[in-house]
Write an enzyme that holds these catalytic residues in place. Sequence first.
Site: not given
Ligand code: AP5
Ligand code: MG
Length: 224
Positions: A13, A88, A127, A160, A171
Amino acid sequence: MNLVLFGPPGAGKGTQSKKLEEYYGIPQISTGDMLRAARTAKTPLGLEAEKFMVAGKLVPDAVITGLMEERLKGKDCEGGFILDGFPRTISQAESLQGTLKGQKRRLDRVINIDVDEEELAKRLTGRRQCSQCNRGYHLRFAPPQKAGFCDRCGGALFQRDDDKEDTIRARLKVYRDQTQPLIDHYRHGGLLVTVKGEAPVEEVFDSIVKVLEKDGVNAKVSAS
Ligand code: AP5
Ligand code: MG
Ligand code: ZN
């Protein structure tokens, strides 16, 4: 264009929404990045969010929806936005709909990035992120030229604290239990398109742009 990028942790994402931000000139809004910035700044929001994030749990809906209501009033969102990591839960989706309705607009598309769980775990454990400019890397799939440092700004890379194995498992379970039901919610609303997220980054990007072009978003647009 008002877009949601949806998918499990590690689906890409953040990677894809940063590319779409550059391509279409509309802002990426990542609740995860906003919460991490609040934690670094030790604001009351950051301190409250910390215990949930470290455990891999969702921050309470009321906190997130208040935050997003404010963010979507931003001038930079007038020409559209790309939501990354929000909504979410069903309750967050309903709140978003209410906020947009109040602004006389609505979502145009929800792009669901589909990736197998085994691949997600590999992506998350490898990552790394730049501590200065936030750029994302992967030890195997997108390594920096100089180990430990950002190609763009030279900043130190970090892992992270929720990318540890136990927290990743938590997660993924939270995603299955609380977030995945949104797929049906948006499918019924006619907004959902699923793209295969296991291909290389550029290929996934091309398939997202193709979906949007089919919707009539043909050229680069500016934020104004
Ligand atoms: P990346 O693009 O970083 O993936 P992502 O989908 O953004 O994954 P996240 O871990 O950021 O998602 P998340 O939903 O768990 O975390 P968030 O920060 O939103 O890609 C991942 C890796 O793969 C990278 O190294 C990249 O280089 C590689 N990659 C990407 N595409 C690739 C491809 N095609 N091929 C190969 N490699 C690839 O949330 C974190 C925390 O915040 C949550 O757990 C929660 O506690 C809180 N939070 C955030 N939003 C909310 C909400 N709306 N409600 C409640 N709590 C929330
Ligand atoms: Mg992300
Ligand atoms: Zn950097």
